[in-house]
Design a protein around this motif. Structure first.
Motif, PDB file in Angstrom:
ATOM      1  N   SER A  64       0.833  -1.210   0.000  1.00 19.19           N
ATOM      2  CA  SER A  64       0.000   0.000   0.000  1.00 19.19           C
ATOM      3  C   SER A  64       0.864   1.254   0.000  1.00 19.19           C
ATOM      4  CB  SER A  64      -0.944   0.009   1.201  1.00 19.19           C
ATOM      5  OG  SER A  64      -0.212   0.062   2.416  1.00 19.19           O
ATOM      6  N   LEU A  65       2.043   1.197   0.624  1.00 19.38           N
ATOM      7  CA  LEU A  65       2.940   2.348   0.652  1.00 19.38           C
ATOM      8  C   LEU A  65       3.662   2.523  -0.677  1.00 19.38           C
ATOM      9  CD1 LEU A  65       4.435   1.922   4.240  1.00 19.38           C
ATOM     10  CD2 LEU A  65       2.688   3.539   3.479  1.00 19.38           C
ATOM     11  N   ILE A  66       3.851   1.440  -1.403  1.00 19.99           N
ATOM     12  CA  ILE A  66       4.398   1.553  -2.756  1.00 19.99           C
ATOM     13  C   ILE A  66       3.371   2.224  -3.663  1.00 19.99           C
ATOM     14  CG2 ILE A  66       5.100   0.219  -4.794  1.00 19.99           C
ATOM     15  CD1 ILE A  66       6.359  -1.818  -2.878  1.00 19.99           C
ATOM     16  N   LYS A  67       2.122   1.826  -3.557  1.00 18.20           N
ATOM     17  CA  LYS A  67       1.064   2.410  -4.389  1.00 18.20           C
ATOM     18  C   LYS A  67       0.869   3.893  -4.074  1.00 18.20           C
ATOM     19  CE  LYS A  67      -2.687   0.039  -5.190  1.00 18.20           C
ATOM     20  NZ  LYS A  67      -3.910  -0.761  -4.975  1.00 18.20           N
ATOM     21  N   SER A  68       1.054   4.253  -2.800  1.00 12.12           N
ATOM     22  CA  SER A  68       0.870   5.661  -2.424  1.00 12.12           C
ATOM     23  C   SER A  68       2.093   6.513  -2.720  1.00 12.12           C
ATOM     24  CB  SER A  68       0.529   5.756  -0.934  1.00 12.12           C
ATOM     25  OG  SER A  68       1.642   5.348  -0.139  1.00 12.12           O
ATOM     26  N   GLY A  69       3.204   5.872  -3.075  1.00  5.49           N
ATOM     27  CA  GLY A  69       4.423   6.616  -3.385  1.00  5.49           C
ATOM     28  C   GLY A  69       5.309   6.874  -2.195  1.00  5.49           C
ATOM     29  N   ASN A  70       4.934   6.369  -1.021  1.00  9.18           N
ATOM     30  CA  ASN A  70       5.774   6.558   0.168  1.00  9.18           C
ATOM     31  C   ASN A  70       7.021   5.680   0.118  1.00  9.18           C
ATOM     32  OD1 ASN A  70       4.241   8.484   1.878  1.00  9.18           O
ATOM     33  ND2 ASN A  70       2.654   6.933   1.675  1.00  9.18           N
TER      34      ASN A  70
END
Length: 421
Positions: A300-306
């Protein structure tokens, strides 16, 4: 330990003391989960044993070379050692601390007492005597050298004995901190820093998650394809579902099912720089030993760009890295999440049972039993579940041979009184 000291000498001066011990029962190299599982099963067969462990405690990898937030990636039912279950109050995915508590309890339950601080430097089979001669150096006692002699040798030093750090052009010029994942404990001290994590396996993904949660800015360098699967699907663990399906369906079909459900849950991972290999997750595990990533929150953090996915590192400079796609970025720290390897070839002389990579060759009738009383446990590529199964097989085989030896010895010289380790 039931041993008899055969000879002892001192070379004089500053040379370490050297001695030889005849071991009653098998020699086990390694006091990780695999070695402990063999010892526990031998105990149930009333067979004595001697464990040589280079560190100062059991489960060195888990104790000293893992990060704080680590949990078992598979449900506890698939990670139990033979004969003892996890406490019922433990969660489905036990933490590092809980798993170590289980291992220490397991060790105490079977009264296992390894010889710590014994680094094995050589093991060879003596054709003349039909015995294994295992040389170990003590970390105490002035580096005393001891040759342990036994009819049986169990290699349980594991697939993760030594860290793997790839050579990267310009590494010596990089001014920031460089460490291997084995040295990483927490992302707390990297708060506000740009950190490049090289490697996209389970460790690399989870460290990126940990860095994010501690306020760091993680970048994950991806060299090749990787399968990312949800840790759970359809209300059950992904691994458990896969194991059930494999009872009835071929690997390729199970892989197709897993990838279909994974796409429905996670979406298209390739859109975010994580290209899937051509082989399915289970098939590639069988062929290469590379495990799929079971997501615990990083996706989910990869998808959000974090967590930013970047290409393979081409070289390092003073302030950062250049990637194979031509991009350059500045970083404050670099973490190699590039795994481990076996160290068996550096000390075992076995006439080719192990490959140059330190893994047993696939051969009939098994890859856990070699020639001349040689056994290996923890090299199946099937995690703790596979190690436990191999431990039970190896211990039973040794017990049968050991009992025959005792009967023969009793018939020839009267019954001997032997106490287990």
């Amino acid at each position: 330990m039931d041993t008899m000291q055969a000879e002892q000498g001192n070379n004089g001066g500053t040379s370490p003391r050297q001695s030889s011990c005849i071991v009653n029962g098998p020699i086990i190299v390694g006091a990780g989960p695999s070695g402990l599982a063999v010892a526990a099963t031998l105990r149930r067969h009333s067979v004595p044993f001697t464990i040589l462990e280079r560190s100062d405690g059991i489960a060195d990898l888990w104790t000293n070379r893992t990060y704080g937030r680590l949990r078992l990636h598979l449900p506890k039912v698939f990670c139990e050692l033979p004969h003892v279950r996890f406490p019922p109050e433990f969660p489905i995915y036990p933490s590092k601390r809980e798993f170590l508590r289980y291992l220490h309890s397991y060790t105490a339950h079977f009264s296992i007492s390894p010889l710590f601080g014994r680094s094995v430097t050589r093991a060879r089979f003596d054709e003349a005597t039909s015995l294994w001669r295992v040389t170990a150096v003590s970390s105490a006692d002035g580096g005393e050298v001891t040759e342990y002699v036994s009819k049986w040798l169990v290699v349980a030093s594991g697939e993760n004995a030594e860290v793997v750090v790839p050579r990267v052009k310009g590494r010596e010029r990089f001014a920031g901190e460089v460490l291997h994942s084995s040295e990483y404990k927490s992302g707390e001290r990297f708060k506000g820093k740009r950190v490049l994590v090289v490697g996209c396996g389970n460790s690399g993904m989870e460290m990126c998650l940990d860095l994010c949660e501690h306020g760091a800015i993680p970048f994950m360098s991806v060299r090749s394809g990787v399968h990312v699967l949800p840790r759970e699907m359809l209300g059950s663990s992904t691994f458990g579902i896969a194991m059930k399906l494999l009872r009835w369906l071929p690997v390729k079909l199970v892989d197709r099912f897993l990838l279909l459900v994974a796409k429905l849950i996670l979406g298209d991972t390739e859109k975010y720089g994580l290209k899937r290999p051509k082989l399915g997750p289970l098939e590639i595990k069988e062929v290469t030993g590379k495990s799929p990533v079971l997501d615990v929150g990083a996706w989910s953090l990869i998808k959000s760009g974090n967590i930013k996915v970047v290409a393979e590192v081409e070289s390092l400079g003073c302030n950062g890295a250049r990637f194979v796609d031509g991009n350059e970025m500045a970083f404050d720290a670099l973490i190699f999440a590039t795994g481990y390897r076996s160290n068996v070839p550096s000390w075992l002389q076995d006439d080719g049972f192990f490959t140059e990579d330190g893994k047993p060759k696939a051969r009939c009738p098994s890859n856990w039993r070699g020639p001349n009383g040689l056994y290996c446990v923890g090299f199946s590529g099937r995690g703790l579940l596979g190690a436990g199964a191999d431990a039970v097989r190896a211990a039973a085989d040794i017990a049968g041979s050991w009992q025959e030896e005792m009967v023969a010895a009793g018939a020839g010289a009267g019954a001997a009184t032997i106490s287990p380790v």
